[in-house]
Design a protein around this motif. Structure first.
Motif, PDB file in Angstrom:
ATOM      1  N   ALA A 281       0.827  -1.205   0.000  1.00 26.00           N
ATOM      2  CA  ALA A 281       0.000   0.000   0.000  1.00 26.00           C
ATOM      3  C   ALA A 281       0.863   1.257   0.000  1.00 26.00           C
ATOM      4  CB  ALA A 281      -0.931   0.001   1.215  1.00 26.00           C
ATOM      5  N   LEU A 282       1.950   1.231   0.783  1.00 26.49           N
ATOM      6  CA  LEU A 282       2.859   2.376   0.816  1.00 26.49           C
ATOM      7  C   LEU A 282       3.490   2.615  -0.552  1.00 26.49           C
ATOM      8  CD1 LEU A 282       4.452   4.552   2.354  1.00 26.49           C
ATOM      9  CD2 LEU A 282       6.129   2.777   2.937  1.00 26.49           C
ATOM     10  N   GLY A 285       1.092   4.037  -2.978  1.00 25.82           N
ATOM     11  CA  GLY A 285       0.912   5.461  -2.728  1.00 25.82           C
ATOM     12  C   GLY A 285       2.012   6.289  -3.363  1.00 25.82           C
ATOM     13  N   VAL A 286       3.253   5.809  -3.279  1.00 27.81           N
ATOM     14  CA  VAL A 286       4.373   6.505  -3.923  1.00 27.81           C
ATOM     15  C   VAL A 286       4.174   6.543  -5.436  1.00 27.81           C
ATOM     16  CG1 VAL A 286       6.847   6.394  -4.414  1.00 27.81           C
ATOM     17  CG2 VAL A 286       6.010   5.988  -2.089  1.00 27.81           C
ATOM     18  N   GLY A 288       1.381   6.334  -6.980  1.00 28.64           N
ATOM     19  CA  GLY A 288       0.237   7.193  -7.250  1.00 28.64           C
ATOM     20  C   GLY A 288       0.596   8.665  -7.268  1.00 28.64           C
ATOM     21  N   GLU A 289       1.517   9.080  -6.394  1.00 27.19           N
ATOM     22  CA  GLU A 289       1.933  10.484  -6.376  1.00 27.19           C
ATOM     23  C   GLU A 289       2.584  10.870  -7.704  1.00 27.19           C
ATOM     24  OE1 GLU A 289       1.621  13.004  -4.312  1.00 27.19           O
ATOM     25  OE2 GLU A 289       0.460  11.908  -2.824  1.00 27.19           O
TER      26      GLU A 289
END
Length: 350
Positions: A281-282, A285-286, A288-289
């Motif tokens: 998930a982390l 998220g990276v 996704g940024e």
């Protein structure tokens, strides 16, 4: 016609009604002390203030023709407001400072002296800030992290109080980022750059519009705009996880073979699954940024929209350049020669 160089004071504002009059007075004092060598303009970009900031600026402009005001159609954020200011400034050099007077305009003389010696960027280094120790440590840690992870060196403890040469502005005209981090962008352009230490004063009036959430968002913009390290870190985390998994298989097999009482419960499996889900998930998220920034930058559209101009000198309504800063049909080119400053609307480009 004056042969003196033109210097633009660039000031982004948002709900700064309590500070703008004192700021203008200090800008006038500074420009008077340097008037033998330079001409000045005071360019304000208003991020759609909700108080009477613009009314006070317009009132001051009626007696101070060097004031120019650009009002945006909504709050586009601090960094995009700064970029809009830069792209609309006319000076040979630009000096940006905040409207809350925490950055001293009187340092302009020192900035200009270094500029005359050939430096294209001169930035203020915050030696001391009048704020809580916890907030100061938080800022310093953020600056250090971004500098450490950035692909290019970014000055420590330097904010947006800076002088930039016209060549920097011309380079920024090609900068097409909808989440700009100008400290990093300017640092990566090269050219001779230097800093001057100063003690940051306390805010003169009002409350800061730049809270902890905005600070974290700016820090993320700085990290993801200037560094590929988070993506590389994701790769190394994946390699490390794969290596641990490969090594764990024979270790587990040997332990089960040599010790039949070796625990076989599900607790360890659940922990490993949850850990794997958290790491994935982390990393998503990276990713996704970065993907979100690519999407915004490829989607196109204006970085900001200028709703109104108020200035003494005639200007051409419409976009400053093709995409980043766009003026809407109500953008105003103002004033006939000899008239006192007033805002009158004329059709711009639709």
């Amino acid at each position: 016609m004056s042969t003196r160089k033109l210097i633009s004071f660039c000031i982004p504002v948002f709900n700064e009604s309590g500070n703008v009059e004192r700021l203008i007075a200090r800008l006038q004092d500074v420009s008077e002390s340097l008037s033998e060598r330079y001409d000045f303009e005071f360019l304000f970009t208003d991020n759609c203030s909700e108080d009477d900031t613009v009314d006070k600026l317009k009132a001051a402009a009626r007696t101070e023709p060097r004031i120019r005001i650009i009002r945006l159609s909504r709050n586009f954020g601090f960094q995009r407001s700064i970029l809009t200011n830069y792209l609309n400034a006319r000076g040979d050099a630009l000096i940006q400072l905040d409207a809350d007077l925490q950055d001293p305009p009187e340092l302009a003389g020192d900035f200009l002296a270094l500029w005359e010696r050939g430096y294209k960027v001169v930035y203020g280094i915050r030696r001391k800030r009048l704020e809580s120790g916890l907030m100061t440590r938080f800022r310093k840690a953020g600056y250090a992290l971004i500098r450490q992870l950035s692909d290019e060196p970014i000055p420590l403890d330097a904010g947006d109080f800076r002088l930039i040469d016209r060549v920097i502005v011309e380079a920024l005209q090609e900068y097409n980022d909808y989440a700009p981090y100008l400290r990093g962008a300017i640092a990566t352009l090269g050219y001779p750059q230097t800093g001057i230490e100063y003690d940051r004063a306390r805010r003169e009036a009002g409350n800061s519009n730049f809270g902890i959430t905005a600070m974290i968002r700016l820090g993320m913009d700085g990290l993801f705009s200037t560094s590929m390290v988070p993506l590389r870190l994701a790769t190394w985390v994946g390699i490390a996880a794969l290596a641990v998994s490969v090594l764990a298989i024979p270790v587990y097999a040997i332990a089960r073979y040599t010790d039949p009482t070796f625990p076989t419960g599900l607790a360890s499996v659940y922990v490993l699954i949850l850990l794997s889900m958290g790491v994935n998930a982390l990393l998503l998220g990276v990713f996704g940024e970065y993907i979100g920034r690519i999407f915004r930058n490829t989607r196109g559209g204006p970085i900001t929209i200028i709703q109104e101009r108020f200035e003494a000198a005639p200007v051409q309504a419409g976009p400053v350049k093709a995409d980043p800063v766009k003026a809407d049909p109500m953008d105003a080119a103002t004033l006939e020669p000899g008239q006192p400053p007033r805002a009158t609307l004329s059709p711009g480009e639709g």
